[in-house]
Design a protein around this motif. Structure first.
Motif, mmCIF file in Angstrom:
data_model
loop_
_atom_site.group_PDB
_atom_site.id
_atom_site.type_symbol
_atom_site.label_atom_id
_atom_site.label_comp_id
_atom_site.label_asym_id
_atom_site.label_seq_id
_atom_site.Cartn_x
_atom_site.Cartn_y
_atom_site.Cartn_z
ATOM 1 N N LEU A 128 1.020 -0.890 0.185
ATOM 2 C CA LEU A 128 0.047 -0.284 0.109
ATOM 3 C C LEU A 128 0.545 0.672 -0.242
ATOM 4 O O LEU A 128 0.835 1.818 0.284
ATOM 5 C CB LEU A 128 -1.021 -0.002 0.679
ATOM 6 C CG LEU A 128 -2.304 0.932 1.017
ATOM 7 C CD1 LEU A 128 -3.636 1.203 0.050
ATOM 8 C CD2 LEU A 128 -2.606 1.060 2.721
ATOM 9 N N CYS A 129 1.640 1.988 -1.304
ATOM 10 C CA CYS A 129 2.212 2.015 -1.372
ATOM 11 C C CYS A 129 2.293 3.066 -2.526
ATOM 12 O O CYS A 129 3.111 2.276 -4.006
ATOM 13 C CB CYS A 129 3.805 2.573 -0.259
ATOM 14 S SG CYS A 129 4.238 3.738 -0.857
ATOM 15 N N ASP A 130 1.848 4.078 -3.494
ATOM 16 C CA ASP A 130 1.550 4.679 -4.331
ATOM 17 C C ASP A 130 3.323 6.415 -4.666
ATOM 18 O O ASP A 130 3.174 6.293 -5.576
ATOM 19 C CB ASP A 130 -0.020 5.695 -4.106
ATOM 20 C CG ASP A 130 0.354 6.725 -3.865
ATOM 21 O OD1 ASP A 130 0.906 7.082 -3.580
ATOM 22 O OD2 ASP A 130 -1.071 7.034 -3.426
ATOM 23 N N VAL A 131 4.388 6.011 -3.959
ATOM 24 C CA VAL A 131 5.444 6.800 -4.168
ATOM 25 C C VAL A 131 5.406 6.181 -5.929
ATOM 26 O O VAL A 131 6.452 5.079 -6.087
ATOM 27 C CB VAL A 131 6.305 6.673 -3.274
ATOM 28 C CG1 VAL A 131 7.369 7.592 -3.679
ATOM 29 C CG2 VAL A 131 5.745 7.029 -2.161
ATOM 30 N N VAL A 185 -0.225 -12.361 0.022
ATOM 31 C CA VAL A 185 -1.769 -12.005 -1.025
ATOM 32 C C VAL A 185 -1.867 -10.939 -0.810
ATOM 33 O O VAL A 185 -2.355 -10.191 -1.475
ATOM 34 C CB VAL A 185 -2.564 -13.267 -0.602
ATOM 35 C CG1 VAL A 185 -3.652 -12.993 -1.934
ATOM 36 C CG2 VAL A 185 -1.672 -14.617 -0.852
ATOM 37 N N LEU A 186 -1.910 -10.369 0.887
ATOM 38 C CA LEU A 186 -2.771 -9.277 0.837
ATOM 39 C C LEU A 186 -1.720 -8.246 -0.320
ATOM 40 O O LEU A 186 -2.569 -7.224 -0.157
ATOM 41 C CB LEU A 186 -2.399 -9.045 2.587
ATOM 42 C CG LEU A 186 -3.648 -9.615 3.204
ATOM 43 C CD1 LEU A 186 -3.224 -9.297 4.582
ATOM 44 C CD2 LEU A 186 -4.971 -9.296 3.095
ATOM 45 N N ALA A 187 0.104 -8.682 -0.048
ATOM 46 C CA ALA A 187 0.983 -7.083 0.102
ATOM 47 C C ALA A 187 0.478 -7.059 -1.880
ATOM 48 O O ALA A 187 0.786 -5.989 -2.151
ATOM 49 C CB ALA A 187 2.439 -7.145 0.470
ATOM 50 N N LEU A 188 0.547 -8.530 -2.092
ATOM 51 C CA LEU A 188 0.450 -8.101 -3.650
ATOM 52 C C LEU A 188 -0.872 -7.302 -4.681
ATOM 53 O O LEU A 188 -0.748 -6.230 -5.232
ATOM 54 C CB LEU A 188 0.369 -9.674 -4.615
ATOM 55 C CG LEU A 188 0.724 -10.256 -5.751
ATOM 56 C CD1 LEU A 188 2.159 -9.516 -6.923
ATOM 57 C CD2 LEU A 188 0.388 -11.358 -6.149
ATOM 58 N N GLU A 189 -2.433 -7.795 -4.007
ATOM 59 C CA GLU A 189 -3.466 -7.486 -4.006
ATOM 60 C C GLU A 189 -2.888 -5.568 -4.083
ATOM 61 O O GLU A 189 -3.989 -4.996 -4.902
ATOM 62 C CB GLU A 189 -4.720 -7.562 -2.846
ATOM 63 C CG GLU A 189 -5.984 -7.046 -3.196
ATOM 64 C CD GLU A 189 -6.294 -7.180 -4.596
ATOM 65 O OE1 GLU A 189 -6.813 -6.422 -5.930
ATOM 66 O OE2 GLU A 189 -5.476 -8.537 -5.430
ATOM 67 N N ASN A 190 -2.871 -5.184 -2.960
ATOM 68 C CA ASN A 190 -2.732 -3.823 -2.883
ATOM 69 C C ASN A 190 -1.488 -3.743 -4.128
ATOM 70 O O ASN A 190 -2.040 -2.275 -4.618
ATOM 71 C CB ASN A 190 -2.213 -3.529 -1.028
ATOM 72 C CG ASN A 190 -2.863 -4.170 -0.198
ATOM 73 O OD1 ASN A 190 -3.672 -4.343 0.122
ATOM 74 N ND2 ASN A 190 -1.672 -4.114 1.416
#
Length: 226
Positions: A128-131, A185-190
């Protein structure tokens, strides 16, 4: 990362610190080593992002970092390590969270809390990081097959460390495998949503809900592991 500054600080302290303890001198050496690791990795990643991982040679990285190729290999035995170094501090993170939890907190509750904290801080490890620089780095990881293999090895070591922290029994190894898979899986989806152009702030609430669902399923399946 100012490696030269760190080196000068270490030299000055070493020259003037004849009365320092061995532990303090070791601390200075370790700090200098960490600074060098970071600086070389930063130089490598800058080149990888500019030209592509497979298009950059180790010799070019060494030249950009201002060190010799043999020196580089003392720090990074393989080219892939130059890119994956950023994960080094996270490899045993789950194990450290479990080992450092309070006596009243279960391993799954501690890991859930830690993941939520990562989401709140927009930690790149949670996806969850859009940088833009972070997204570019993650795209590089998924684009190079050798880096994907390195990530698999990283997850295996993370799983082994977590299993040991849980107790090292067969059921702990099984639990660690499931936990590491859920976190991946959680990180990949984010990350996929970030890569598609969504904003972290808008996705945050759904990421929290997904984590709650994932850990609820883990609790149902694993019970009180550890």
């Amino acid at each position: 990362m100012d490696v030269d500054g760190g080196s000068r600080g270490g030299d000055v302290a070493g020259g003037a610190g004849a009365g320092r303890s061995g532990d303090e001198r070791l601390g200075l050496r370790e700090r200098k080593k960490r600074l060098t690791y970071q600086a070389v990795s930063d130089a490598a990643i800058a080149l990888f992002l500019e030209r592509g991982f497979d298009q950059v040679s180790v010799a070019e990285v060494a030249a950009a970092a201002g060190i010799s190729k043999p020196t580089l290999f003392r720090y990074f035995p393989a080219k892939e390590d130059l890119a994956l170094h950023r994960f080094a501090d996270h490899e045993d993170e789950s194990a450290r969270v479990v080992a450092g939890r309070s006596g009243t907190e279960s391993p799954l509750d501690a890991l859930h809390r830690n993941f939520l904290d990562g989401l709140d801080r927009r930690d790149p490890v949670t996806g969850l990081c859009d940088v833009p620089e972070v997204l570019a780095y993650q795209r590089m990881l998924y684009a190079a097959p050798s880096l994907a293999a390195g990530m698999s090895a990283y997850r295996s070591r993370s799983e082994a460390a977590l299993a040991a922290a849980l107790g090292g029994r067969m059921r702990d190894r099984l639990a660690a495998g499931q936990i590491v898979a859920v976190l991946r899986v959680l990180a990949l989806e984010n990350w996929r949503r970030m890569d598609a152009g969504e904003r972290a702030d808008r996705v945050y609430g759904e990421a929290v809900e997904a984590a709650a669902l994932a850990f609820a399923q883990l609790r149902d399946g694993l019970g009180e592991c550890g």
